[in-house]
Design an enzyme around this catalytic site. Sequence first.
Site, mmCIF file in Angstrom:
data_model
loop_
_atom_site.group_PDB
_atom_site.id
_atom_site.type_symbol
_atom_site.label_atom_id
_atom_site.label_comp_id
_atom_site.label_asym_id
_atom_site.label_seq_id
_atom_site.Cartn_x
_atom_site.Cartn_y
_atom_site.Cartn_z
ATOM 1 N N TYR A 107 -29.857 31.304 -16.366
ATOM 2 C CA TYR A 107 -30.114 30.188 -17.272
ATOM 3 C C TYR A 107 -31.389 30.383 -18.085
ATOM 4 O O TYR A 107 -31.442 30.032 -19.271
ATOM 5 C CB TYR A 107 -30.205 28.880 -16.481
ATOM 6 C CG TYR A 107 -30.360 27.672 -17.368
ATOM 7 C CD1 TYR A 107 -29.244 27.058 -17.927
ATOM 8 C CD2 TYR A 107 -31.615 27.163 -17.675
ATOM 9 C CE1 TYR A 107 -29.378 25.959 -18.767
ATOM 10 C CE2 TYR A 107 -31.759 26.065 -18.512
ATOM 11 C CZ TYR A 107 -30.641 25.470 -19.054
ATOM 12 O OH TYR A 107 -30.786 24.391 -19.893
ATOM 13 N N ARG A 168 -41.147 17.630 -23.056
ATOM 14 C CA ARG A 168 -39.985 18.295 -23.650
ATOM 15 C C ARG A 168 -39.844 17.866 -25.109
ATOM 16 O O ARG A 168 -40.125 16.726 -25.467
ATOM 17 C CB ARG A 168 -38.718 17.921 -22.887
ATOM 18 C CG ARG A 168 -37.420 18.413 -23.532
ATOM 19 C CD ARG A 168 -36.205 17.918 -22.763
ATOM 20 N NE ARG A 168 -34.985 18.149 -23.503
ATOM 21 C CZ ARG A 168 -34.313 19.293 -23.520
ATOM 22 N NH1 ARG A 168 -34.746 20.318 -22.800
ATOM 23 N NH2 ARG A 168 -33.219 19.431 -24.241
ATOM 24 N N GLN A 188 -27.307 17.029 -19.841
ATOM 25 C CA GLN A 188 -27.175 18.478 -19.728
ATOM 26 C C GLN A 188 -28.290 18.954 -18.806
ATOM 27 O O GLN A 188 -29.100 18.163 -18.332
ATOM 28 C CB GLN A 188 -27.317 19.149 -21.087
ATOM 29 C CG GLN A 188 -28.720 18.976 -21.683
ATOM 30 C CD GLN A 188 -28.949 19.839 -22.916
ATOM 31 O OE1 GLN A 188 -28.301 19.655 -23.930
ATOM 32 N NE2 GLN A 188 -29.864 20.781 -22.826
ATOM 33 N N SER A 191 -34.470 21.533 -19.957
ATOM 34 C CA SER A 191 -35.714 22.227 -19.671
ATOM 35 C C SER A 191 -36.901 21.397 -20.117
ATOM 36 O O SER A 191 -36.861 20.704 -21.131
ATOM 37 C CB SER A 191 -35.753 23.579 -20.385
ATOM 38 O OG SER A 191 -34.760 24.435 -19.887
ATOM 39 N N GLU A 229 -41.779 26.013 -16.207
ATOM 40 C CA GLU A 229 -40.606 25.179 -16.469
ATOM 41 C C GLU A 229 -40.223 24.300 -15.282
ATOM 42 O O GLU A 229 -40.257 24.718 -14.129
ATOM 43 C CB GLU A 229 -39.415 26.065 -16.855
ATOM 44 C CG GLU A 229 -38.188 25.294 -17.273
ATOM 45 C CD GLU A 229 -37.116 26.191 -17.878
ATOM 46 O OE1 GLU A 229 -36.007 25.691 -18.107
ATOM 47 O OE2 GLU A 229 -37.395 27.386 -18.118
#
Length: 316
Positions: A107, A168, A188, A191, A229
């Site tokens: 990912y 974000r 979804q 990140s 992250e």
Amino acid sequence: MIQATLLISLSCLSFYTLGSGVRRYDPGQGVTIQYLSLAPDTFDDAYVGCSEEMEEKAVLLLEKEMANHTRLRESWETAQKAWEQKRAGLTLPPGFRSQHGIAIMVYTNSSNTLYRELNQAVRTGGGSWESYMKHFPFKALHFYLTRALQLLRGGGGCSREPRQEVFRGVRRIHFVPKSVGDSIRLGQFASSSLDEAVACGFGSATFFSLRTCSGAPIQALSVFPEEREVLIPPYEVFVVSNFSKDGNKSLMTLSSSDQMCSHFNCAYLGEKKRPSCEFVPIGGQGDSLSKGAFSLLSWKTLLLASWGFQLLGAGL
């Protein structure tokens, strides 16, 4: 505190575009405006009560899906080699398997576009159970990535540790809540970064300051650890605490409700889509709750709402 958060930056983080509601194009601004919601078309399975059975099924399922998807196969094989070099220096939680780590490396490897394909499938793949079974090409990857986040974060949600502040942003899309106080999902795998300075280097159309209860720090496993992250799963429910516009920038504060809601649970094992998104505490993930307990908690939550107690999402 809220005002300080909203004044953080004028050019902020944009890892991956999230999608949650109705889009419209504003020709005067040259941007897309998208309204946030509970994202009803998201494939949002959290595998409550069936994670061990899915671990058994996912091995052969992954092989089948890699045979049908060249980019998935190539990305997995590349990540598997990198994982073998990285894993020796890691301290991992009980139950964390190599497939979970490889899924995170797949990912986070932005040198390919697989993460975009996965999130596009997640955003639109929950229209029906039949559509998921026939057309969702990343069933195994979705499971491994979801389970990785659950194990890395640990059980208990924010009852075990406080909400984690992350940042974000999204370029080219202005995300807008219908109103402050709304309950929304990002819809979804989303990140975010612990580091505001990192976040501000990625975009400027929309900036989110979030406090998450289910986002997991994946820095140690990421292909790009310097981004610090934190990856948030599709099913976490947030409340819009504040929203403002600064010129052509949207600034939004989201605080986790410490709840998840899902239309799907154990879908690959035959469980059909529920007509409504069922709310349970974030601590009730993986095999810590049975599938029956998941449904019971959801029913009780809805019942309490009918008696006049506070229910997140009641105003939607």
